[in-house]
Motif scaffolding. Structure first.
Motif, short mmCIF file in Angstrom:
data_model
loop_
_atom_site.label_atom_id
_atom_site.label_comp_id
_atom_site.label_asym_id
_atom_site.label_seq_id
_atom_site.Cartn_x
_atom_site.Cartn_y
_atom_site.Cartn_z
N LEU A 140 54.34 44.50 45.73
CA LEU A 140 53.58 44.33 44.48
C LEU A 140 54.42 43.63 43.41
N THR A 141 55.71 43.80 43.46
CA THR A 141 56.59 43.17 42.47
C THR A 141 56.73 41.67 42.72
N VAL A 142 56.86 41.27 43.99
CA VAL A 142 57.13 39.86 44.28
C VAL A 142 55.88 39.02 44.52
N THR A 143 54.73 39.66 44.73
CA THR A 143 53.51 38.91 45.00
C THR A 143 52.73 38.72 43.70
N ALA A 144 52.40 37.46 43.43
CA ALA A 144 51.62 37.17 42.23
C ALA A 144 50.18 37.61 42.45
N PRO A 145 49.53 38.13 41.41
CA PRO A 145 48.14 38.55 41.56
C PRO A 145 47.23 37.33 41.76
N VAL A 146 46.17 37.53 42.51
CA VAL A 146 45.21 36.47 42.77
C VAL A 146 44.24 36.41 41.59
N PRO A 147 43.98 35.21 41.08
CA PRO A 147 43.03 35.11 39.97
C PRO A 147 41.66 35.66 40.38
N GLU A 148 41.00 36.32 39.48
CA GLU A 148 39.73 36.98 39.76
C GLU A 148 38.66 36.02 40.31
N PRO A 149 38.49 34.82 39.75
CA PRO A 149 37.41 33.97 40.28
C PRO A 149 37.73 33.30 41.62
N ASP A 150 38.95 33.45 42.15
CA ASP A 150 39.33 32.78 43.39
C ASP A 150 38.79 33.56 44.59
N ARG A 151 37.53 33.29 44.93
CA ARG A 151 36.87 34.01 46.02
C ARG A 151 37.50 33.70 47.37
N ALA A 152 37.98 32.50 47.57
CA ALA A 152 38.60 32.13 48.84
C ALA A 152 39.85 32.96 49.08
N ALA A 153 40.67 33.14 48.04
CA ALA A 153 41.89 33.95 48.17
C ALA A 153 41.54 35.40 48.47
N HIS A 154 40.49 35.92 47.82
CA HIS A 154 40.05 37.30 48.10
C HIS A 154 39.56 37.43 49.54
N ALA A 155 38.85 36.43 50.03
CA ALA A 155 38.35 36.45 51.41
C ALA A 155 39.51 36.45 52.39
N VAL A 156 40.54 35.62 52.12
CA VAL A 156 41.73 35.58 52.98
C VAL A 156 42.43 36.93 52.96
N GLY A 157 42.53 37.52 51.79
CA GLY A 157 43.16 38.84 51.66
C GLY A 157 42.43 39.91 52.46
N LYS A 158 41.10 39.91 52.37
CA LYS A 158 40.30 40.88 53.13
C LYS A 158 40.46 40.66 54.63
N GLU A 159 40.50 39.38 55.04
CA GLU A 159 40.67 39.06 56.45
C GLU A 159 42.04 39.54 56.95
N ARG A 160 43.07 39.28 56.17
CA ARG A 160 44.42 39.73 56.55
C ARG A 160 44.49 41.25 56.64
N PHE A 161 43.85 41.93 55.68
CA PHE A 161 43.85 43.39 55.68
C PHE A 161 43.14 43.91 56.93
N GLN A 162 42.00 43.31 57.28
CA GLN A 162 41.27 43.75 58.47
C GLN A 162 42.11 43.53 59.72
N LYS A 163 42.83 42.40 59.79
CA LYS A 163 43.71 42.16 60.94
C LYS A 163 44.82 43.21 60.99
N PHE A 164 45.35 43.57 59.84
CA PHE A 164 46.38 44.61 59.76
C PHE A 164 45.83 45.93 60.29
N ILE A 165 44.64 46.33 59.84
CA ILE A 165 44.02 47.59 60.28
C ILE A 165 43.78 47.55 61.79
N ASP A 166 43.31 46.42 62.30
CA ASP A 166 43.07 46.28 63.75
C ASP A 166 44.38 46.44 64.52
N GLN A 167 45.45 45.82 64.01
CA GLN A 167 46.75 45.91 64.67
C GLN A 167 47.27 47.35 64.69
N VAL A 168 47.09 48.06 63.59
CA VAL A 168 47.50 49.47 63.53
C VAL A 168 46.71 50.27 64.57
#
Length: 132
Positions: A85-113
């Motif tokens: 959280l310290t080194v990662t810059a926050p994603v701007p609120e209107p950037d829907r593409a970045a939010h979609a990538v984040g959700k996709e990465r999180f889902q891949k993480f959950i699947d891997q776990v």
């Protein structure tokens, strides 16, 4: 026919036995038989209690190790999250593409776990074996 036994008791114990046997529906033989049965049962139970005590002590030590390991894992996770959280810059609120990538990465993480939890070996145990 029950076997007959001749017992010698001291005066104080004999007096107490007489007082107990004076109650209606009670005999000296029944009192002595019950007392002897309870005594023998307790002696047999001591072996079982000792075995259970040893096993419970072992389980207690195992639980202490598990608790220590969980504390190490939680502290490691907390430090990692704080760092991330310290080194990662926050994603701007209107950037829907970045939010979609984040959700996709999180889902891949959950699947891997989930896959790792279903696997016979764990990531940390494999890395420990490699360093040993």
């Amino acid at each position: 026919m029950k076997p007959r036994h001749h017992l010698y008791l001291d005066d104080e114990l004999s007096t107490q036995l007489e007082a107990l046997a004076a109650k209606p529906g009670t005999t000296k033989s029944a009192i002595v038989a019950d007392a002897l049965r309870q005594y023998l049962t307790r002696r047999g139970a001591k072996g079982i209690e000792e075995a259970l005590r040893i096993r419970l002590d072992r389980q207690g030590r195992q639980l202490e190790r598990i608790e220590r390991d969980v504390q190490v894992l939680l502290e490691s996770l907390a430090l990692y999250v704080r760092y991330q959280l310290t080194v990662t810059a926050p994603v701007p609120e209107p950037d829907r593409a970045a939010h979609a990538v984040g959700k996709e990465r999180f889902q891949k993480f959950i699947d891997q776990v989930g896959r790792q939890m279903a696997a016979p070996t764990r990531t940390l145990s494999a890395s420990r074996e490699g360093t040993a």
